[in-house]
Design an enzyme around this catalytic site. Structure first.
Site, PDB file in Angstrom:
ATOM      1  N   ASP A   1       0.859  -1.185   0.000  1.00  0.00           N
ATOM      2  CA  ASP A   1       0.000   0.000   0.000  1.00  0.00           C
ATOM      3  C   ASP A   1       0.894   1.234   0.000  1.00  0.00           C
ATOM      4  OD1 ASP A   1      -1.922   1.993   0.451  1.00  0.00           O
ATOM      5  OD2 ASP A   1      -3.061   0.756   1.859  1.00  0.00           O
TER       6      ASP A   1
ATOM      7  N   ARG B   1      -0.283   4.420  -0.268  1.00  0.00           N
ATOM      8  CA  ARG B   1      -1.069   5.618   0.014  1.00  0.00           C
ATOM      9  C   ARG B   1      -0.525   6.392   1.218  1.00  0.00           C
ATOM     10  NH1 ARG B   1      -6.885   2.807   0.142  1.00  0.00           N
ATOM     11  NH2 ARG B   1      -5.589   1.258   1.179  1.00  0.00           N
TER      12      ARG B   1
END
Length: 194
Positions: A123, A125
């Site tokens: 991930d 983000r």
């Protein structure tokens, strides 16, 4: 990095009548979708939703993104609050790399393994822009609509009063994806992946 923001506009939608405000961060433009009677003096119901073009716009069954977005919009229409729509396609690896990750998944890699094969973390983000948006609205405490523990840990400017789960019934195409999210990424999904 300097962040620009738009004026506030009305957005009637099939989920309810909302207001919107956009934020430009470099080449990315994010959106705050919120109820007209937003009460910032109490905990605000907030969903942080990362863009998923294949799910949100096309209705892909490989993920639960569109279902989560629609459930969140219905929730804030009924209970008040805000959806922060982040332009972080494919957990922030971009659309081209996301499609490449899909191709690897077609060959048997799971969603995390596919990202790793492409040289990315599971991930990618980040949530600094969310802090900026919440501060811009004067929001100091929230009820966070999420299953993702990284979102609970990623916000620094607000107090999270409680987590509101968003659980979506799986289908034959996203069941393994949801299982990976629970077992390897720590997502709080209980009712169908035990």
């Amino acid at each position: 990095m300097q962040i620009q923001s738009s004026n506030i506009a009305n957005l009637p939608s099939r989920f309810g009548k909302f207001k919107i405000k956009s934020y430009k961060e470099g080449c990315k433009e994010h959106l705050a979708i919120f109820s007209p009677n937003l009460d910032v003096d109490n905990a605000v119901n907030v969903r942080i939703h990362s863009e998923c073009l294949t799910g949100d716009a096309i209705g892909s069954l490989k993920c639960d993104c569109r279902d989560q977005l629609e459930a969140s919009l219905k929730y804030i229409n009924e209970h008040g609050g805000m959806v922060i729509y982040l332009r972080q396609e494919g957990r922030n690896i971009g659309l081209l790399n996301k499609v490449n990750a899909y191709a690897l998944q077609d060959k048997g890699f799971d969603t995390i393994e596919a990202n790793h094969q492409l040289g990315f973390k599971a991930d990618e983000r980040t949530y600094e822009i969310v802090d900026f948006i919440l501060k811009d609205f004067g929001i100091k405490s929230i009820n966070l609509l999420t299953n993702n523990p990284l979102k609970l840990a990623g916000l620094t400017c607000v107090k999270i009063e409680k987590r509101i789960p968003i659980e979506i019934e799986p289908n034959e195409f996203n069941k393994e994806y949801l299982k990976v999210k629970k077992e390897q990424m720590g997502h709080m999904l209980d009712e169908f992946t035990n």
